[in-house]
Design a protein around this motif. Structure first.
Motif, mmCIF file in Angstrom:
data_model
loop_
_atom_site.group_PDB
_atom_site.id
_atom_site.type_symbol
_atom_site.label_atom_id
_atom_site.label_comp_id
_atom_site.label_asym_id
_atom_site.label_seq_id
_atom_site.Cartn_x
_atom_site.Cartn_y
_atom_site.Cartn_z
ATOM 1 N N THR A 155 1.613 -6.094 -8.829
ATOM 2 C CA THR A 155 2.647 -7.079 -9.180
ATOM 3 C C THR A 155 3.890 -6.787 -8.355
ATOM 4 O O THR A 155 4.023 -5.723 -7.750
ATOM 5 N N ASP A 156 4.817 -7.744 -8.331
ATOM 6 C CA ASP A 156 6.105 -7.505 -7.678
ATOM 7 C C ASP A 156 6.869 -6.441 -8.456
ATOM 8 O O ASP A 156 6.793 -6.380 -9.690
ATOM 9 N N ILE A 157 7.604 -5.598 -7.733
ATOM 10 C CA ILE A 157 8.423 -4.559 -8.365
ATOM 11 C C ILE A 157 9.829 -4.667 -7.799
ATOM 12 O O ILE A 157 10.013 -4.834 -6.580
ATOM 13 N N ILE A 158 10.813 -4.548 -8.658
ATOM 14 C CA ILE A 158 12.212 -4.625 -8.226
ATOM 15 C C ILE A 158 12.831 -3.231 -8.255
ATOM 16 O O ILE A 158 12.793 -2.543 -9.285
ATOM 17 N N ALA A 199 3.504 2.901 -13.115
ATOM 18 C CA ALA A 199 2.054 3.153 -13.082
ATOM 19 C C ALA A 199 1.244 1.909 -13.438
ATOM 20 O O ALA A 199 0.157 1.694 -12.894
ATOM 21 N N ASP A 200 1.773 1.076 -14.339
ATOM 22 C CA ASP A 200 1.032 -0.125 -14.756
ATOM 23 C C ASP A 200 0.926 -1.146 -13.629
ATOM 24 O O ASP A 200 0.100 -2.071 -13.703
ATOM 25 N N ALA A 201 1.743 -0.991 -12.587
ATOM 26 C CA ALA A 201 1.743 -1.943 -11.469
ATOM 27 C C ALA A 201 1.033 -1.386 -10.236
ATOM 28 O O ALA A 201 1.116 -1.966 -9.158
ATOM 29 N N ILE A 202 0.311 -0.273 -10.415
ATOM 30 C CA ILE A 202 -0.369 0.371 -9.286
ATOM 31 C C ILE A 202 -1.847 0.540 -9.610
ATOM 32 O O ILE A 202 -2.209 0.987 -10.704
ATOM 33 N N GLN A 203 -2.671 0.191 -8.655
ATOM 34 C CA GLN A 203 -4.111 0.425 -8.802
ATOM 35 C C GLN A 203 -4.681 0.791 -7.436
ATOM 36 O O GLN A 203 -4.510 0.060 -6.465
ATOM 37 N N LEU A 244 11.332 6.081 -1.438
ATOM 38 C CA LEU A 244 10.772 7.190 -2.214
ATOM 39 C C LEU A 244 9.479 6.766 -2.903
ATOM 40 O O LEU A 244 8.514 7.523 -2.960
ATOM 41 N N PHE A 245 9.461 5.560 -3.413
ATOM 42 C CA PHE A 245 8.282 5.044 -4.109
ATOM 43 C C PHE A 245 7.106 4.853 -3.157
ATOM 44 O O PHE A 245 5.977 5.256 -3.452
ATOM 45 N N LEU A 246 7.351 4.240 -2.000
ATOM 46 C CA LEU A 246 6.269 3.907 -1.075
ATOM 47 C C LEU A 246 5.742 5.115 -0.314
ATOM 48 O O LEU A 246 4.538 5.309 -0.183
ATOM 49 N N TYR A 247 6.646 5.958 0.225
ATOM 50 C CA TYR A 247 6.205 7.040 1.120
ATOM 51 C C TYR A 247 6.987 8.341 0.924
ATOM 52 O O TYR A 247 7.054 9.166 1.830
ATOM 53 N N HIS A 292 0.842 -1.188 0.000
ATOM 54 C CA HIS A 292 0.000 0.000 0.000
ATOM 55 C C HIS A 292 0.883 1.247 0.000
ATOM 56 O O HIS A 292 1.783 1.377 0.844
ATOM 57 N N LEU A 293 0.629 2.154 -0.921
ATOM 58 C CA LEU A 293 1.420 3.373 -1.058
ATOM 59 C C LEU A 293 0.816 4.506 -0.237
ATOM 60 O O LEU A 293 -0.411 4.582 -0.086
ATOM 61 N N MET A 294 1.677 5.376 0.257
ATOM 62 C CA MET A 294 1.211 6.603 0.899
ATOM 63 C C MET A 294 0.363 7.361 -0.122
ATOM 64 O O MET A 294 0.842 7.696 -1.213
ATOM 65 N N PRO A 295 -0.908 7.643 0.174
ATOM 66 C CA PRO A 295 -1.808 8.161 -0.866
ATOM 67 C C PRO A 295 -1.569 9.604 -1.280
ATOM 68 O O PRO A 295 -1.711 9.939 -2.457
ATOM 69 N N GLU A 296 -1.204 10.460 -0.341
ATOM 70 C CA GLU A 296 -1.065 11.883 -0.640
ATOM 71 C C GLU A 296 0.400 12.287 -0.728
ATOM 72 O O GLU A 296 1.201 11.920 0.127
ATOM 73 N N VAL A 297 0.729 13.042 -1.750
ATOM 74 C CA VAL A 297 2.098 13.538 -1.901
ATOM 75 C C VAL A 297 2.334 14.668 -0.895
ATOM 76 O O VAL A 297 1.575 15.641 -0.870
ATOM 77 N N PRO A 298 3.367 14.588 -0.036
ATOM 78 C CA PRO A 298 3.636 15.674 0.908
ATOM 79 C C PRO A 298 4.142 16.913 0.175
ATOM 80 O O PRO A 298 4.939 16.813 -0.750
ATOM 81 N N LEU A 299 3.651 18.075 0.582
ATOM 82 C CA LEU A 299 4.016 19.330 -0.069
ATOM 83 C C LEU A 299 4.814 20.224 0.869
ATOM 84 O O LEU A 299 4.733 20.092 2.097
ATOM 85 N N ASN A 300 5.586 21.124 0.287
ATOM 86 C CA ASN A 300 6.237 22.164 1.075
ATOM 87 C C ASN A 300 5.189 23.141 1.605
ATOM 88 O O ASN A 300 4.032 23.118 1.186
ATOM 89 N N LYS A 301 5.610 24.009 2.507
ATOM 90 C CA LYS A 301 4.675 24.965 3.096
ATOM 91 C C LYS A 301 4.037 25.867 2.046
ATOM 92 O O LYS A 301 2.903 26.319 2.215
ATOM 93 N N ASP A 302 4.761 26.121 0.955
ATOM 94 C CA ASP A 302 4.215 26.995 -0.091
ATOM 95 C C ASP A 302 3.392 26.217 -1.117
ATOM 96 O O ASP A 302 2.987 26.769 -2.145
ATOM 97 N N GLY A 303 3.169 24.914 -0.853
ATOM 98 C CA GLY A 303 2.365 24.107 -1.756
ATOM 99 C C GLY A 303 3.129 23.457 -2.893
ATOM 100 O O GLY A 303 2.535 22.749 -3.707
#
Length: 261
Positions: A222-225, A212-216, A234-237, A184-195
């Motif tokens: 699927t497994d990712i290497i 992207a083809d391996a994410i839904q 970086l990918f997960l969170y 499960h990926l962190m859903p929201e991208v963290p932003l700087n204070k200025d957005g």
């Protein structure tokens, strides 16, 4: 030619250039340490000795009577300050720093070279020596933690439960870290204070685009290497933590503890 606008006060010198770049040279810490997203340097007896990146969680260092504080800020380079600090330590290896070693992408290296050159030129013209004395002993930088892959480690499933992200990873080969399907990926991208997006957020977003083809629905199908622990983080969170400490075996022992030399 570099045009400067200089403002002098009893305790500090402000040097404005390139419309929004600012270098401040101060003999003592400001009364308010509200400066954030800046690069700081320390000159001891008018010679650069220390460097770091200033954030809300990493305040300005304490100065001695022989030291001068130098700060650099520029809204255009807020997200690349860690890379700029790395470039400066490569150029001036005698500088003492607690910043972790980072890899500088070639495109950023080319863009940051003139930024660094202007900073060093200005400091030199204002009486700050940027080179190590010829008779000085080289300063030994803190050793970077190294990790070694082993056959035993390749048989251990490491669990991740960090920043709303979960998953299981196996360091199956020296340059292959497998993330099992169903993470499960962190859903929201963290932003700087200025957005805006920070450097780690941009890198994480780029990785998610590549896979992207391996994410839904924020879950891998699927497994990712991946090539490294940090890339997986970086990918997960979107990073933001030492990922070597976030991958834990069933007994809570980190992959860092299993593999560090």
């Amino acid at each position: 030619m570099l045009n400067l606008k200089v403002t002098l006060s009893p305790d500090q010198t402000e040097i404005h250039y390139n419309q929004q770049s600012l270098i401040t040279i101060a003999e003592k810490l400001p009364a308010s340490q509200s400066l954030a997203n800046g690069l700081w340097l320390i000159a001891t007896h008018q010679r650069l000795t220390n460097i770091g990146v200033l954030t809300s969680s990493n305040p300005l260092p304490v100065l001695t009577e022989q030291q001068t504080l130098i700060t650099f800020t520029d809204p255009d380079w807020t997200e690349q300050l860690t890379l700029l600090a790395q470039l400066l330590t490569e150029e001036l290896p005698h500088l003492i720093t607690t910043q972790p070693v980072v890899q500088i992408p070639s495109n950023y290296r080319a863009s940051l070279q003139p930024v660094m050159a202007q900073i060093l030129l200005i400091l030199t013209r204002f009486g700050i020596s940027v080179q190590q004395p010829a008779d000085a002993k080289p300063t030994k930088a803190p050793a970077k933690t190294r990790h070694r892959w082993t056959k035993a480690v390749s048989e251990i499933p490491f669990q991740i439960n960090t920043r709303q992200a979960t998953g299981t990873a196996i360091w199956q080969k020296r340059n292959e870290l497998l993330l099992q399907a169903g993470a499960h990926l962190m859903p929201e991208v963290p932003l700087n204070k200025d957005g805006s997006l920070g450097f780690a957020a941009k890198m994480g977003t780029q990785l998610r685009t590549e896979y992207a083809d391996a994410i839904q629905n924020h879950q891998t199908t699927t497994d990712i290497i991946f090539k490294s622990v940090n890339e997986l983080g970086l990918f997960l969170y979107f990073g933001g933590t030492n990922s070597w400490l976030e991958l834990l075996d069933n007994d809570g022992r980190s992959i860092d503890d299993w593999t560090k030399i």
